[in-house]
Design a protein around this motif. Structure first.
Motif, PDB file in Angstrom:
ATOM      1  N   ASP A   1       0.830  -1.211   0.000  1.00  0.00           N
ATOM      2  CA  ASP A   1       0.000   0.000   0.000  1.00  0.00           C
ATOM      3  C   ASP A   1       0.861   1.256   0.000  1.00  0.00           C
TER       4      ASP A   1
ATOM      5  N   ARG B   1       0.721   2.517  15.442  1.00  0.00           N
ATOM      6  CA  ARG B   1       2.089   3.086  15.365  1.00  0.00           C
ATOM      7  C   ARG B   1       2.890   2.811  16.638  1.00  0.00           C
TER       8      ARG B   1
ATOM      9  N   LYS C   1       3.005  -1.468   8.678  1.00  0.00           N
ATOM     10  CA  LYS C   1       4.217  -0.941   8.031  1.00  0.00           C
ATOM     11  C   LYS C   1       5.431  -1.279   8.878  1.00  0.00           C
ATOM     12  N   SER C   2       6.521  -1.644   8.231  1.00  0.00           N
ATOM     13  CA  SER C   2       7.800  -1.731   8.930  1.00  0.00           C
ATOM     14  C   SER C   2       8.939  -1.649   7.921  1.00  0.00           C
TER      15      SER C   2
HETATM   16  N1  LIG Z   1      -5.307   6.125   3.893  1.00  0.00           N
HETATM   17  C1  LIG Z   1      -4.771   6.843   4.855  1.00  0.00           C
HETATM   18  O1  LIG Z   1      -5.172   7.995   5.128  1.00  0.00           O
HETATM   19  C2  LIG Z   1      -3.651   6.231   5.662  1.00  0.00           C
HETATM   20  C3  LIG Z   1      -3.224   6.844   6.854  1.00  0.00           C
HETATM   21  C4  LIG Z   1      -2.203   6.216   7.568  1.00  0.00           C
HETATM   22  C5  LIG Z   1      -1.638   5.034   7.112  1.00  0.00           C
HETATM   23  N2  LIG Z   1      -2.058   4.474   5.936  1.00  0.00           N
HETATM   24  C6  LIG Z   1      -1.476   3.201   5.423  1.00  0.00           C
HETATM   25  O2  LIG Z   1      -1.500   2.223   6.447  1.00  0.00           O
HETATM   26  C7  LIG Z   1      -0.176   1.772   6.711  1.00  0.00           C
HETATM   27  C8  LIG Z   1      -0.019   1.424   8.190  1.00  0.00           C
HETATM   28  O3  LIG Z   1      -0.217   2.525   9.024  1.00  0.00           O
HETATM   29  P1  LIG Z   1       1.000   3.307   9.744  1.00  0.00           P
HETATM   30  O4  LIG Z   1       2.258   3.094   8.987  1.00  0.00           O
HETATM   31  O5  LIG Z   1       0.552   4.693   9.943  1.00  0.00           O
HETATM   32  O6  LIG Z   1       1.069   2.633  11.189  1.00  0.00           O
HETATM   33  P2  LIG Z   1       1.261   1.144  11.772  1.00  0.00           P
HETATM   34  O7  LIG Z   1       1.404   0.146  10.700  1.00  0.00           O
HETATM   35  O8  LIG Z   1       0.200   1.002  12.801  1.00  0.00           O
HETATM   36  O9  LIG Z   1       2.632   1.292  12.572  1.00  0.00           O
HETATM   37  C9  LIG Z   1       3.850   1.446  11.921  1.00  0.00           C
HETATM   38  C10 LIG Z   1       4.911   1.725  12.994  1.00  0.00           C
HETATM   39  O10 LIG Z   1       5.044   0.587  13.861  1.00  0.00           O
HETATM   40  C11 LIG Z   1       6.405   0.147  13.861  1.00  0.00           C
HETATM   41  N3  LIG Z   1       6.376  -1.323  13.903  1.00  0.00           N
HETATM   42  C12 LIG Z   1       6.041  -2.174  12.905  1.00  0.00           C
HETATM   43  N4  LIG Z   1       6.079  -3.453  13.319  1.00  0.00           N
HETATM   44  C13 LIG Z   1       6.460  -3.417  14.618  1.00  0.00           C
HETATM   45  C14 LIG Z   1       6.697  -4.418  15.593  1.00  0.00           C
HETATM   46  N5  LIG Z   1       6.521  -5.708  15.300  1.00  0.00           N
HETATM   47  N6  LIG Z   1       7.097  -4.028  16.839  1.00  0.00           N
HETATM   48  C15 LIG Z   1       7.269  -2.720  17.135  1.00  0.00           C
HETATM   49  N7  LIG Z   1       7.050  -1.724  16.247  1.00  0.00           N
HETATM   50  C16 LIG Z   1       6.644  -2.066  14.990  1.00  0.00           C
HETATM   51  C17 LIG Z   1       7.030   0.697  12.601  1.00  0.00           C
HETATM   52  O11 LIG Z   1       8.394   0.971  12.800  1.00  0.00           O
HETATM   53  P3  LIG Z   1       9.565   0.250  11.920  1.00  0.00           P
HETATM   54  O12 LIG Z   1       9.348   0.623  10.511  1.00  0.00           O
HETATM   55  O13 LIG Z   1      10.804   0.822  12.527  1.00  0.00           O
HETATM   56  O14 LIG Z   1       9.412  -1.225  12.200  1.00  0.00           O
HETATM   57  C18 LIG Z   1       6.268   2.007  12.413  1.00  0.00           C
HETATM   58  O15 LIG Z   1       6.849   3.037  13.195  1.00  0.00           O
HETATM   59  C19 LIG Z   1       0.706   2.943   6.244  1.00  0.00           C
HETATM   60  O16 LIG Z   1       2.058   2.586   6.091  1.00  0.00           O
HETATM   61  C20 LIG Z   1      -0.013   3.336   4.988  1.00  0.00           C
HETATM   62  O17 LIG Z   1       0.303   2.445   3.944  1.00  0.00           O
HETATM   63  C21 LIG Z   1      -3.060   5.054   5.227  1.00  0.00           C
END
Ligand SMILES: NC(=O)c1ccc[n+]([C@@H]2O[C@H](COP(=O)([O-])OP(=O)(O)OC[C@H]3O[C@@H](n4cnc5c(N)ncnc54)[C@H](OP(=O)(O)O)[C@@H]3O)[C@@H](O)[C@H]2O)c1
Length: 281
Positions: free
Chosen positions: A49, A201, A239-240
């Motif tokens: 995504d 996050r 995301k990671s």
């Molecule tokens: N449509 C929209 O308006 C919208 C808004 C927000 C997000 N999104 C989409 O949704 C995706 C996911 O949301 P998000 O990136 O905001 O937040 P998320 O996936 O809830 O959290 C990502 C964060 O968690 C950390 N993380 C990942 N796996 C982990 C683990 N096993 N243990 C500890 N920390 C971990 C990551 O750091 P590291 O990378 O250092 O592991 C990153 O800082 C986005 O990347 C994007 O593609 C869409």
């Protein structure tokens, strides 16, 4: 509930299948994105995504092409989403901007899903962008089209002009922000639900309820949140950029949260105040 596996997918109203477990790349720095996508695809994720706003569409395409080359997996087996926020000044310019994303991603001339990133451009903006997305779909450059951060009123507005009904709504979803009205609306209207911020996050890593459920299953808090999302029927997009976490975040199969766990997690709902980004109303 049918048994969930890494291959579990949902059939969209467009007729195409979307793998449930996705991989988000928001805030993934450009120099890491391609490699992170390769790690994710090697681990078995088949759904990525991105968005124009993330400024890493080209790198996502690079990662997918690299993985396909080294693995022999065909591009058609990988599901790539991108998003555009608002239309340009004219229909032609909007079409140019949509096609620029498809070209940047550079995967056989199409993306699997193109979303309107946000309803914020207002009724006229939403209609203009949807019309352009329908044309993109008709030209074969987006297999499915959908929206993000839409609430029921935005969908109802579309009934007057949409020739294609949105396949997906991507919204913020985790136990602290469950958006029940939007979820109910989408389920009743054949719109698949993608869950963004499924890991909150990392902000709830110390939550005592989450820790208790994690310990009970000998899993990490992140795995519990991803599993919760899958069991709710959502398509989570964790995301990671960390290879070990990318690998761990997909280890959410072969075990399950029971009814009591699901209820406990659901009990943490905080409505709009539980949202990190926004609620879709
Ligand atoms: N449509 C929209 O308006 C919208 C808004 C927000 C997000 N999104 C989409 O949704 C995706 C996911 O949301 P998000 O990136 O905001 O937040 P998320 O996936 O809830 O959290 C990502 C964060 O968690 C950390 N993380 C990942 N796996 C982990 C683990 N096993 N243990 C500890 N920390 C971990 C990551 O750091 P590291 O990378 O250092 O592991 C990153 O800082 C986005 O990347 C994007 O593609 C869409």
């Amino acid at each position: 509930m049918a048994q969930l596996t890494l291959q579990s997918a949902v059939k969209l109203n467009s007729g195409y299948s979307m793998p449930l477990l996705g991989f988000g790349v928001w805030a993934s720095p450009g120099h890491l994105t391609a490699q992170s996508c390769v790690y994710a695809l090697q681990a078995g994720y088949r759904h990525i995504d991105t968005a124009q706003m993330y400024r890493n569409e080209s790198e996502v395409g690079d990662g997918v092409r690299e993985f396909c080359k080294q693995s022999g997996v065909k591009r058609e087996n990988i599901f790539v989403t991108t998003k555009m926020s608002a239309p340009e000044a004219s229909h032609d310019e909007t079409m140019t901007a949509l096609k620029a994303s498809v070209d940047k991603i550079g995967l056989d001339g199409y993306v699997d899903l193109f979303l309107i990133h946000s309803p914020r451009s207002g009724p006229e903006g939403r209609q203009a962008l949807w019309k352009a997305m329908e044309q993109l779909h008709a030209e074969g450059k987006a297999r499915s089209i959908g929206v993000s951060n839409y609430g029921p009123s935005h969908f109802e507005e579309m009934r007057a002009y949409a020739k294609i009904w949105p396949a997906v709504n991507q919204i913020e979803l985790h136990p602290w922000c469950q958006q029940p009205k939007v979820v109910e609306y989408c389920e009743a209207n054949h719109i698949a639900i993608q869950a963004y911020c499924p890991l909150v996050r990392g902000e709830k890593a110390q939550d005592p309820t989450l820790i208790r459920v994690s310990k009970k299953h000998d899993k990490s808090w992140a795995q519990v949140l991803i599993r919760w999302s899958l069991q709710k029927g959502f398509s989570p997009l964790p995301k990671s950029d960390n290879p070990a976490r990318i690998e761990a975040n997909k280890a959410v199969y072969g075990w399950e949260l029971d009814e009591e766990d699901m209820k406990e997690l659901e009990g943490m709902h905080q409505g709009a105040s539980g949202a990190l980004v926004r609620v879709a109303e």
